[in-house]
Enzyme design. Structure first.
Site, PDB file in Angstrom:
ATOM      1  N   ASP A   1       0.845  -1.194   0.000  1.00 30.49           N
ATOM      2  CA  ASP A   1       0.000   0.000   0.000  1.00 30.49           C
ATOM      3  C   ASP A   1       0.879   1.242   0.000  1.00 30.49           C
ATOM      4  OD1 ASP A   1      -2.894   1.122   0.648  1.00 30.49           O
ATOM      5  OD2 ASP A   1      -1.478   2.212   1.921  1.00 30.49           O
TER       6      ASP A   1
ATOM      7  N   TYR B   1       2.761   9.813   0.249  1.00 31.91           N
ATOM      8  CA  TYR B   1       3.768   9.188   1.108  1.00 31.91           C
ATOM      9  C   TYR B   1       5.203   9.309   0.580  1.00 31.91           C
ATOM     10  CZ  TYR B   1      -0.368   6.598   2.836  1.00 31.91           C
ATOM     11  OH  TYR B   1      -1.592   6.235   3.313  1.00 31.91           O
TER      12      TYR B   1
ATOM     13  N   LYS C   1      -2.932   5.803  -4.059  1.00 35.42           N
ATOM     14  CA  LYS C   1      -4.051   6.696  -3.733  1.00 35.42           C
ATOM     15  C   LYS C   1      -3.892   8.058  -4.400  1.00 35.42           C
ATOM     16  CE  LYS C   1      -4.018   4.578   0.832  1.00 35.42           C
ATOM     17  NZ  LYS C   1      -2.573   4.307   0.899  1.00 35.42           N
TER      18      LYS C   1
ATOM     19  N   HIS D   1      -8.071   9.258  -1.738  1.00 34.16           N
ATOM     20  CA  HIS D   1      -7.457   9.213  -0.404  1.00 34.16           C
ATOM     21  C   HIS D   1      -8.364   9.799   0.676  1.00 34.16           C
ATOM     22  CE1 HIS D   1      -3.134   9.089   1.424  1.00 34.16           C
ATOM     23  NE2 HIS D   1      -4.032   8.696   2.306  1.00 34.16           N
TER      24      HIS D   1
END
Length: 320
Positions: A50, A55, A85, A118
């Site tokens: 994931d 990120y 996402k 998200h």
């Protein structure tokens, strides 16, 4: 090597392994340590990963996948289940496709297995950050954004589409306008935030719950220490000869959710997979069910007097 059970999503396609490795490390940054840890996790048996544009972990994940293919650890990218996402700054109808294409370039992949919205929020384009500038918060045109997500699916760039951090009410609204229903809702789930109402809604609608922060995300911006400090969980772990983390992960797993774990420590990576050949007793599950509930991340970053949500109650439609 551990064989992780899988679940089929409503959208069909490849089944999702029910234990996945998260890659969110705060402050967000790409690193060689992340690349090495992900590669080792593939060697240990992890097959579900994931990531997210926010990120900054897409590139090291892509590099680890490429290394695993070269080394023969996996024979094909198809052995992996990769989720990413759409960040809020790209949650505009005209930006969805280009955002996914950038994600695929970062990952060195031709397609995702799952692409998620998200948050049910848009922000001004161009920034990938949290905390957010309150003046950047915008209402999301969910109908138009979802049509763009469906177009990404039609183009074969993602096998499934879904959402993250959506309440039952927001899911119901989305289901009323979607041609392709969301296959997954990725949300915070742990013994201190059990999400019973939301889980029941998702099960009834064929939406798979995927749990993030199953251990409370201790020492992160969005996490809290209450899960790992919970006396009830400590007592159960001691009685079973398991770690508190394993008790949490097993509890989430027994709810039927997919569970995302994040550790770059090899010993803990192994430990987090060791939840499949034992069960919690009815008495233990009852005790966990009685734990007072406390949400780890209320989403204050998305709340503003001048934004689309004036309170956390509005953001979560009372599921807080």
């Amino acid at each position: 090597m551990v064989r992780i059970p899988e679940v089929r999503l409503s959208s069909g396609g490849k089944p999702m392994p029910r234990i996945g490795m998260g890659t969110a490390v705060y402050p967000f940054a790409s690193s060689e340590a992340m690349h090495v840890a992900i590669l080792r996790s593939i060697e240990l048996g992890y097959r579900h990963f994931d990531t997210a544009a926010l990120y900054q972990s897409e590139e090291p994940l892509g590099a680890a996948i490429a290394d695993a293919l070269r080394a023969g650890t996996i024979r094909s990218r198809d052995e992996l289940f990769i989720t990413s996402k759409l960040w809020c700054s790209d949650a505009h109808p005209h930006l969805v496709l280009s955002a996914l294409q950038k994600t695929l370039r970062n990952l060195q992949l031709e397609y995702l297995d799952l692409y998620l919205v998200h948050w049910p929020v848009s922000t001004r384009p161009g920034k990938y950050e949290i905390p957010l500038a309150k003046e950047d918060l915008l209402p999301i045109d969910m109908s138009a954004v979802w049509r763009a997500m469906e177009e990404c699916h039609a183009l074969g760039l993602t096998n499934s589409i879904g959402v993250s951090n959506f309440s039952s009410k927001k899911l119901e609204t989305l289901l009323s306008i979607a041609n392709i229903p969301p296959a997954v809702n990725q949300v915070e789930v742990n013994p201190l935030w059990q999400q019973q109402k939301l889980r029941e809604f998702c099960v009834a609608k064929g939406i798979q719950v995927c749990a993030y922060s199953p251990l409370g995300a201790k020492e992160t911006y969005w996490g809290q220490n209450c899960v790992m400090d919970c006396g009830v969980l400590k007592d159960i772990a001691a009685a079973k000869g398991k770690t508190l983390a394993q008790v949490c992960l097993r509890w989430v797993y027994e709810q039927g959710d997919c569970v995302l774990v994040k550790s770059f420590n090899e010993e803990r990576m192994v430990e987090n997979l060791d939840i499949l050949d034992w069960e919690l007793s009815e008495e233990e599950k009852h005790k966990i069910g009685q734990i007072p509930q406390r949400k780890g991340y209320a989403g204050w970053d998305f709340v503003s007097d001048d934004g689309p949500y004036k309170s956390t109650a509005e953001l979560w439609d009372g599921e807080i």
